[in-house]
Each structure stands twice: as C-alpha cells, then as structure tokens.
Design an enzyme around this catalytic site. Structure first.
Site, PDB file in Angstrom:
ATOM      1  N   MET A  19       0.848  -1.194   0.000  1.00  0.00           N
ATOM      2  CA  MET A  19       0.000   0.000   0.000  1.00  0.00           C
ATOM      3  C   MET A  19       0.883   1.242   0.000  1.00  0.00           C
ATOM      4  SD  MET A  19      -3.037  -0.962   2.700  1.00  0.00           S
ATOM      5  CE  MET A  19      -1.974  -1.857   3.860  1.00  0.00           C
ATOM      6  N   VAL A  20       0.674   2.102  -0.986  1.00  0.00           N
ATOM      7  CA  VAL A  20       1.459   3.331  -1.092  1.00  0.00           C
ATOM      8  C   VAL A  20       1.274   4.176   0.163  1.00  0.00           C
ATOM      9  CG1 VAL A  20       1.731   5.488  -2.390  1.00  0.00           C
ATOM     10  CG2 VAL A  20       1.358   3.330  -3.602  1.00  0.00           C
ATOM     11  N   GLU A  43       4.768   0.001  -3.218  1.00  0.00           N
ATOM     12  CA  GLU A  43       5.389  -0.022  -4.545  1.00  0.00           C
ATOM     13  C   GLU A  43       6.453   1.072  -4.643  1.00  0.00           C
ATOM     14  OE1 GLU A  43       4.146   0.557  -9.256  1.00  0.00           O
ATOM     15  OE2 GLU A  43       3.061   1.604  -7.669  1.00  0.00           O
ATOM     16  N   GLN A  87       8.150  -4.865  -3.339  1.00  0.00           N
ATOM     17  CA  GLN A  87       7.365  -4.653  -4.556  1.00  0.00           C
ATOM     18  C   GLN A  87       7.891  -3.455  -5.327  1.00  0.00           C
ATOM     19  OE1 GLN A  87       3.357  -2.826  -5.131  1.00  0.00           O
ATOM     20  NE2 GLN A  87       2.723  -4.907  -5.646  1.00  0.00           N
ATOM     21  N   CYS A 116      -1.814  -1.868 -10.256  1.00  0.00           N
ATOM     22  CA  CYS A 116      -2.162  -0.529  -9.787  1.00  0.00           C
ATOM     23  C   CYS A 116      -2.762   0.302 -10.926  1.00  0.00           C
ATOM     24  CB  CYS A 116      -0.938   0.176  -9.228  1.00  0.00           C
ATOM     25  SG  CYS A 116      -1.287   1.851  -8.629  1.00  0.00           S
ATOM     26  N   HIS A 183      -5.973  -9.238  -7.379  1.00  0.00           N
ATOM     27  CA  HIS A 183      -6.969  -8.304  -6.858  1.00  0.00           C
ATOM     28  C   HIS A 183      -8.238  -8.513  -7.674  1.00  0.00           C
ATOM     29  CE1 HIS A 183      -7.938  -4.001  -5.303  1.00  0.00           C
ATOM     30  NE2 HIS A 183      -9.052  -4.670  -5.564  1.00  0.00           N
TER      31      HIS A 183
END
Length: 491
Positions: A19-20, A43, A87, A116, A183
């Site tokens: 999760m950014v 990422e 990642q 993403c 996802h």
C-alpha cells in the site's frame, strides 16, 4: 514449468498487501507482531531505486536505500528479513533485474506490481498498464526468475473477460513465479465495487502455482475469522489484506482486534524507534482514526508538525524523549568510534578539534570561512585551501583546511561539504586565537564592513529612487507642456 525452490512459502498465509504510503517499516513490523506471515512494502519505482545507495544504519539497526537527496526510499531491518517482499513498479526487464539485485540480499522476495490503476504508475507503462502487454509481463518475470535467487511474485487485476484473465494467469505461471496475487477487481473498478470472488476462484482452480486473493476488505474482512471465509470463497492458497489492515493492523491477530488506541501507540513506538518521517507517520495514523478525525484528538493529530508533536497528542512524550536520547547516545558513540579509527590512519601533522558549525550562533551573512579569508589577506598569506573528503558508508564529510602550510580539521563528520569546511575554518581560527564571528564576540571590523556595504547599498537604492522620481516628474512636466501647446495650436 517447475517453480524455483524458495524458503518463502505462499500457501496458507495471511499477508499484508503493498500500500502506497502505508507499507513502510513501522506498519510492516506491527503487522508481523499481530500475526501476519508475510508483509509487502509499498510499490517503489525502479528508476528511483536505481539512484539509491545501500547504507547500513548502525544507529537504527537498519539497511537503508538512500536517494541522492538523502531521502530514505526504502528501509528494512533484520526483524522482517525473512518475511518482507519488495514490490517494485517497472516496465523494463533489465531495470527490474537491476533493482532486484540491489535489494535481494535484504528481503525475502521480489514482486512486480501489475495491477495498480493509478496514473503515476500506468503513465510509465507500469502497474495495470502491463495487463495489456502480456509479452512484456512474461519478459520481466522470466528475467527476474532467472536472474535472482529469491522467489518472484506478481500482483495483477482481473481482465474484463474471465477467459482472458485465466489465460494471462497460466502464461504468468509458466514464467516460474512463486505465486500470483490477484486483486478481484478490474482496473477501472474501485474499492466500493464488489470484489469478483468467482474470477479469483476460477484462476485458483486453473493454475497450480499459489494464488493470493486480494480485495476482500470492503465485502468480507472485518475481523480475523473473516480471512478464512474469504480464502474459502475464492479457493485461494493465501489471503492478502490491504485496507482492513490499514485501518487496524491487529486484523491479523487470532485472538481478535485490539483497541485502536493501543494499536496506534504501538505503531508510534516503531515510528520513533526507526526514525520514520513524521508526515508518513501522521498519514498512517489518520487512516486508522478515520471517522474520529473530527474529534479533539484527531484535530490535534492533523495539526502536528513533528514526530514529537504526534507523541504529545497520544500522551507519549516521555517515550519520545527516552527513545531519542538513546538513539542520540548511540550516534555519538558510533561517531567517536569511527573518528578514532579514522584518526589512526591520518596524518599526524593535522591539528584537530571536535567542533561543528551552527549557523544559529553567527550573525546573518557572517561565517568562520569569511573571517579566516579576511585574516589571511591581512597577514598576506595565500588564501585558505580546503580539501574535503566524503565517507562512502554514510555520505558524511570532513574537510582539511591549509593555512600558512599548517593543516586543520574537525574530528566530527558533517552532513554537507559546506558545513565541513566551516568546521575546519573554526578549528584554524580557534587554534590561532582569532575571532570567528560568533554572536557575543562583539562587533568587529568584518561586521562593520558588512554594515557599511549594506548602508551604501541602501543609499544607492534611495538615490536611484530619487533619480527615477525626478525623471518621472520631468516626463510629466514635458507631457503637460506638450498637451498645452497642442491645445493652443488647435485653437
């Protein structure tokens, strides 16, 4: 194709999703504490990572990947070494391999983001943009699997058609990846849209490689027991949790969720211990508070402008002071040890002192280097010569200044070349018993000279303003005369 053997197993695991801005070190460690088996970092873009240098941070006990601007792009530690998957965002096989080789000895696995949908990822051909280029997907994954010793995974989204999604998954499987994270939403769908469990299930049944189901926070996962239900519904090998873990990372705890206040305090402890930037700490805490952001505590958190202020909001100021004092003591001890080791191999003809330049101790625009240069001119010595050295390990600097054939330097290392040179100048000035320009030394000729220059500049400006004003008056007068003459002629 046989999957490369790996120590990291992706079957029957509960995993913190990438999760950014959330998946930084404090969140990853906290998730592990609460029971997560594997944690993915946020990422990180390949080009940014390739600009970084690997630095062992003995003070924090971490390995840092540091950008040219000194910002820590990725920080990890021994505690998560066998559990963290790095990642990356990449659209180029060779760049992806270069990044993987840079970090592979410090992580448990490598993942490529292929799901993403955000513009910052897709505009470079990364993330969900790769879903439309299966040849490139295959090239990147094959290159990684062949080029590194750690397991390789990728995270995808589903395609509009089930058969296309299954076909892509089978093609990915043949590259030799250790797992595929899916996802269960299309690239144009958002969290409020239902997760397509049926499509994840179809993929799980179509491939032999472990499938990691992702996207169940909105519809399924509210507490620990829901994780297994989502896994069974999707027939996946493992479950990857994003937003439910962001809201409360104790979602991984078998015994049930912990009180949010306790969770947030534990998060803050990791943030302080590992010197997490306060803006990132604040962001993650705001995600946890959610609907409580409008409370008094939420408003104080929103207003906080430092890690210490965040600690004060959560009544942890004592912990902050104690922990930062320990880190500072460790820092000084390590600096002293390093300096002692360095001094053993340095020239004995260098005069040394342990000093640093603090610009707050000097008047504006006045520095020790200016004083030293002025003194050399007055005594008819050649101007000072500075030789500055950067230590590769932590990119710190020291400088040696030569004045009248004698060398001087500070034994303390500084963050920049400029600071190191100022420190060397201070050592020289103090050794010679000369003023260095500090506040409280009294006004001297150099400060008076600076004031005279400023005064003359101000006078010149005022004189210039007068000339401009007079010129304007003259122009106005001429214009007035011309208008009068024109009227007379018109009559």
């Amino acid at each position: 194709m046989t999957v490369k053997t790996a120590t990291l197993c992706f079957r029957g695991k509960n995993i913190l999703a990438p999760m950014v801005r959330v998946g930084t070190l404090p969140m990853r460690l906290l998730a592990l504490d609460y029971g997560a088996d594997i944690v993915y970092c946020e990422e990180l873009i390949d080009i940014k990572m390739l600009q970084c240098k690997r630095v062992v941070n003995d003070i924090l006990g971490t390995v840092d990947f540091v950008a040219p601007n000194e910002r820590v792009v990725f920080r990890t530690c021994e505690r998560e070494r066998d559990s963290v998957v790095f990642q990356m965002g990449s659209a180029d096989a060779e760049r992806a391999l270069a990044v993987a080789k840079l970090v592979e000895n410090d992580v448990a696995g490598i993942d490529v983001n292929m799901g993403c949908p955000k513009e910052y990822s897709t505009k470079g051909g990364m993330g969900a943009a790769l879903l439309s280029d299966p040849d490139k997907i295959e090239s990147i994954l094959r290159t990684l699997v062949k080029g590194i010793s750690k397991p390789v995974t990728c995270k995808i989204r589903i395609l509009p058609l089930l058969e296309d999604t299954v076909s892509l998954a089978k093609r990915i499987e043949k590259t030799g990846v250790a797992a595929i994270a899916v996802h269960g939403r299309k690239k144009e769908e958002r969290p409020q849209h239902p997760v397509h469990c049926d499509m994840i299930k179809a993929i799980s049944e179509a491939v032999s490689v472990p499938v990691i189901a992702n996207g169940g926070s909105h519809d399924f996962i509210k507490e620990y027991t829901d994780i297994e239900a989502f896994q069974q519904t999707t027939a996946a090998s493992s479950v990857m949790i994003a937003r439910a873990a962001m809201w409360n990372p104790s979602i991984f705890r078998k015994e049930g969720l912990c009180p949010l206040k306790e969770v947030m305090q534990e998060y803050i402890k990791y943030a302080v211990r590992y010197d997490n930037h306060y803006t990132n700490t604040k962001y993650c805490l705001c995600q946890m508070l959610r609907e409580q952001l409008e409370t008094t505590q939420g408003k104080k958190l929103h207003a906080a402008q430092s890690t210490q202020e965040i600690c004060q909001v959560f009544e942890m100021n004592g912990f902050y002071k104690e922990t930062t004092a320990i880190l500072e003591t460790k820092k000084v001890s390590l600096e002293t040890k390093t300096q002692d080791e360095g001094d053993q191999v340095e020239d004995t003809d260098v005069i040394k002192m342990a000093v640093r330049f603090d610009k707050r101790e000097y008047p504006p625009q006045i520095t020790p280097k200016m004083y030293l240069l002025e003194w050399c001119r007055k005594e008819k010595h050649p101007q000072p010569v500075y030789e500055t050295v950067q230590r590769p390990l932590d990119k710190l600097f020291y400088s040696v200044v030569t004045v009248a054939e004698q060398k001087y330097r500070s034994t303390l290392w500084d963050k920049s070349k400029k600071l190191a040179e100022q420190a060397a100048a201070i050592v020289c000035l103090r050794t010679l018993g000369l003023p260095e320009g500090k506040l409280g030394e009294g006004e001297n000729h150099l400060i008076k000279k600076r004031k005279r220059e400023d005064h003359n500049l101000m006078n010149n400006r005022e004189h210039g303003d007068e000339l401009i004003e007079n010129a304007c008056k003259k122009v106005h007068l001429i214009e007035g005369t011309s208008d009068s003459s024109a009227s007379e002629m018109a009559q």
